[in-house]
Design an enzyme around this catalytic site. Sequence first.
Site, mmCIF file in Angstrom:
data_model
loop_
_atom_site.group_PDB
_atom_site.id
_atom_site.type_symbol
_atom_site.label_atom_id
_atom_site.label_comp_id
_atom_site.label_asym_id
_atom_site.label_seq_id
_atom_site.Cartn_x
_atom_site.Cartn_y
_atom_site.Cartn_z
ATOM 1 N N LEU A 1 -7.522 8.226 9.793
ATOM 2 C CA LEU A 1 -8.807 8.938 9.826
ATOM 3 C C LEU A 1 -9.869 8.080 10.465
ATOM 4 O O LEU A 1 -9.767 6.853 10.458
ATOM 5 C CB LEU A 1 -9.255 9.229 8.397
ATOM 6 C CG LEU A 1 -8.348 10.149 7.621
ATOM 7 C CD1 LEU A 1 -8.797 10.178 6.174
ATOM 8 C CD2 LEU A 1 -8.383 11.542 8.209
ATOM 9 N N TRP B 1 -6.306 -6.283 19.781
ATOM 10 C CA TRP B 1 -5.155 -6.895 19.110
ATOM 11 C C TRP B 1 -3.845 -6.250 19.544
ATOM 12 O O TRP B 1 -3.768 -5.045 19.756
ATOM 13 C CB TRP B 1 -5.260 -6.733 17.589
ATOM 14 C CG TRP B 1 -6.424 -7.433 16.966
ATOM 15 C CD1 TRP B 1 -7.304 -8.271 17.574
ATOM 16 C CD2 TRP B 1 -6.837 -7.315 15.603
ATOM 17 N NE1 TRP B 1 -8.230 -8.697 16.678
ATOM 18 C CE2 TRP B 1 -7.974 -8.134 15.464
ATOM 19 C CE3 TRP B 1 -6.353 -6.617 14.491
ATOM 20 C CZ2 TRP B 1 -8.636 -8.260 14.239
ATOM 21 C CZ3 TRP B 1 -7.007 -6.736 13.283
ATOM 22 C CH2 TRP B 1 -8.134 -7.560 13.166
ATOM 23 N N PRO C 1 -2.613 12.497 5.007
ATOM 24 C CA PRO C 1 -3.376 12.493 6.254
ATOM 25 C C PRO C 1 -2.944 11.374 7.188
ATOM 26 O O PRO C 1 -2.542 10.302 6.731
ATOM 27 C CB PRO C 1 -4.823 12.260 5.805
ATOM 28 C CG PRO C 1 -4.771 11.868 4.377
ATOM 29 C CD PRO C 1 -3.358 11.959 3.883
ATOM 30 N N THR C 2 -3.048 11.625 8.467
ATOM 31 C CA THR C 2 -2.825 10.585 9.457
ATOM 32 C C THR C 2 -4.034 9.642 9.464
ATOM 33 O O THR C 2 -4.927 9.778 8.627
ATOM 34 C CB THR C 2 -2.580 11.237 10.840
ATOM 35 O OG1 THR C 2 -2.095 10.245 11.711
ATOM 36 C CG2 THR C 2 -3.840 11.863 11.404
ATOM 37 N N TYR D 1 0.843 -1.203 0.000
ATOM 38 C CA TYR D 1 0.000 0.000 0.000
ATOM 39 C C TYR D 1 0.878 1.253 0.000
ATOM 40 O O TYR D 1 0.655 2.193 -0.774
ATOM 41 C CB TYR D 1 -0.898 -0.035 1.241
ATOM 42 C CG TYR D 1 -1.728 1.194 1.444
ATOM 43 C CD1 TYR D 1 -2.858 1.428 0.665
ATOM 44 C CD2 TYR D 1 -1.409 2.138 2.416
ATOM 45 C CE1 TYR D 1 -3.636 2.558 0.844
ATOM 46 C CE2 TYR D 1 -2.180 3.267 2.606
ATOM 47 C CZ TYR D 1 -3.291 3.479 1.823
ATOM 48 O OH TYR D 1 -4.051 4.602 2.004
ATOM 49 N N ASP E 1 1.437 -5.850 16.026
ATOM 50 C CA ASP E 1 1.398 -4.478 16.534
ATOM 51 C C ASP E 1 1.529 -3.466 15.402
ATOM 52 O O ASP E 1 1.069 -2.345 15.504
ATOM 53 C CB ASP E 1 2.582 -4.242 17.497
ATOM 54 C CG ASP E 1 2.197 -4.476 18.947
ATOM 55 O OD1 ASP E 1 0.986 -4.603 19.234
ATOM 56 O OD2 ASP E 1 3.112 -4.526 19.786
ATOM 57 N N ARG F 1 -0.845 5.713 18.098
ATOM 58 C CA ARG F 1 -1.452 6.173 16.849
ATOM 59 C C ARG F 1 -2.103 7.534 17.072
ATOM 60 O O ARG F 1 -2.580 7.842 18.160
ATOM 61 C CB ARG F 1 -2.535 5.198 16.354
ATOM 62 C CG ARG F 1 -2.032 3.824 15.913
ATOM 63 C CD ARG F 1 -1.262 3.873 14.605
ATOM 64 N NE ARG F 1 -0.875 2.545 14.157
ATOM 65 C CZ ARG F 1 0.228 1.894 14.558
ATOM 66 N NH1 ARG F 1 1.058 2.458 15.414
ATOM 67 N NH2 ARG F 1 0.497 0.696 14.080
HETATM 68 P P1 GDP Z 1 -2.157 0.470 11.274
HETATM 69 O O1 GDP Z 1 -2.276 1.854 11.871
HETATM 70 O O2 GDP Z 1 -1.803 0.490 9.827
HETATM 71 O O3 GDP Z 1 -1.245 -0.412 12.072
HETATM 72 O O4 GDP Z 1 -3.607 -0.183 11.258
HETATM 73 P P2 GDP Z 1 -4.754 -0.558 12.317
HETATM 74 O O5 GDP Z 1 -5.614 0.635 12.575
HETATM 75 O O6 GDP Z 1 -5.446 -1.755 11.755
HETATM 76 O O7 GDP Z 1 -4.035 -1.023 13.657
HETATM 77 C C1 GDP Z 1 -3.455 -0.106 14.582
HETATM 78 C C2 GDP Z 1 -3.064 -0.835 15.867
HETATM 79 O O8 GDP Z 1 -4.262 -1.182 16.598
HETATM 80 C C3 GDP Z 1 -2.291 -2.134 15.659
HETATM 81 O O9 GDP Z 1 -1.302 -2.213 16.658
HETATM 82 C C4 GDP Z 1 -3.364 -3.200 15.886
HETATM 83 O O10 GDP Z 1 -2.847 -4.448 16.291
HETATM 84 C C5 GDP Z 1 -4.174 -2.539 17.013
HETATM 85 N N1 GDP Z 1 -5.539 -3.080 17.193
HETATM 86 C C6 GDP Z 1 -6.080 -3.457 18.381
HETATM 87 N N2 GDP Z 1 -7.297 -3.994 18.228
HETATM 88 C C7 GDP Z 1 -7.578 -3.915 16.903
HETATM 89 C C8 GDP Z 1 -8.701 -4.311 16.122
HETATM 90 O O11 GDP Z 1 -9.707 -4.854 16.628
HETATM 91 N N3 GDP Z 1 -8.636 -4.076 14.778
HETATM 92 C C9 GDP Z 1 -7.545 -3.454 14.204
HETATM 93 N N4 GDP Z 1 -7.550 -3.225 12.887
HETATM 94 N N5 GDP Z 1 -6.452 -3.113 14.924
HETATM 95 C C10 GDP Z 1 -6.463 -3.332 16.250
#
Ligand code: GDP
Length: 283
Positions: free
Chosen positions: A134, A170, A131-132, A104, A237, A177
């Site tokens: 969203l 997760w 953008p960060t 991506y 993570d 973030r």
């Molecule tokens: P990223 O910012 O590209 O890593 O994308 P994500 O928004 O999917 O994940 C951000 C972080 O949130 C990662 O460390 C994930 O493991 C954590 N996370 C915790 N719970 C969840 C969940 O239920 N869904 C997703 N997508 N991420 C989660």
Amino acid sequence: MERSSSLDLRCQQDVEKFFSDRKPEYVFLSAARVGGILANERYPAEFIYDNLMIEANVVHSSFRHGVKKLLFLGSTCIYPKFAPQPLKEESLLSGPLEPTNEPYAVAKIAGIKLVQAYRKQYGCRFISAMPTNLYGPGDNFDLEKAHVLPALIRKVHEARESGAGAVNVWGSGRPRREFLYVDDLAEACVFLMRNYDGDDVVNVGFGEDVTIRELAEMVAAVVGYDGALEFDVSKPDGTPRKLVDCSRMTALGWVPGVSLVDGIEKTYNWFIEHYSVVTGAEV
Ligand code: GDP
């Protein structure tokens, strides 16, 4: 705005036809194949192919049809995994990318280079903003594909409704973030279209980040859930931190207006109102 069901931006012929029929003067290129950490790992082919095709078709047709100005939206995952934080625009292409979303990110970097190449060679007024993360109404709440914020809203809400004692979060909960409310980004895009015409990319951020644990606690407070948070370290993570430096945007005169807690509340209200549609559930 066209939906992908009425215009497939991956198809060059369709995009050309759209530009010759509709003759847009200003193009906001926000269309993309996007998804959370798991979707990126599962569907790397779609994440690189769809995004490359969308960008190449829209940028080239914008050039061919004399679009007055184009704004391309990238993402902060274009920055190297271990770039200094907060992420500055100058960090682009200074190191290896985060592997969980490399296809991506490579497609989005190609989009930036397309925009810069048409600006350099043909003098097109094409610009790029990064953008960060969203979030907001209309987000994707499908747990397989969603980003963390909508995923947690859904998981916590469903845990409260079913009386579950714990929610599965997760990863370790330690990654940090930054989250920007979607209406703030929309405003920033119009602002850039009016006030910026340069070769450099511009970060659009919120200015502060939180850990995933803190985010989960905020969501639980908004939803009114007092069960436990269980961290599932079998899930990735991803990158440890992705806070952007927004000083370029601040210097231009724009700052975001919606706080994280207000934004979570607005998104949660929207989610409840649209629960059956976004989750496919019977009510
Ligand atoms: P990223 O910012 O590209 O890593 O994308 P994500 O928004 O999917 O994940 C951000 C972080 O949130 C990662 O460390 C994930 O493991 C954590 N996370 C915790 N719970 C969840 C969940 O239920 N869904 C997703 N997508 N991420 C989660």
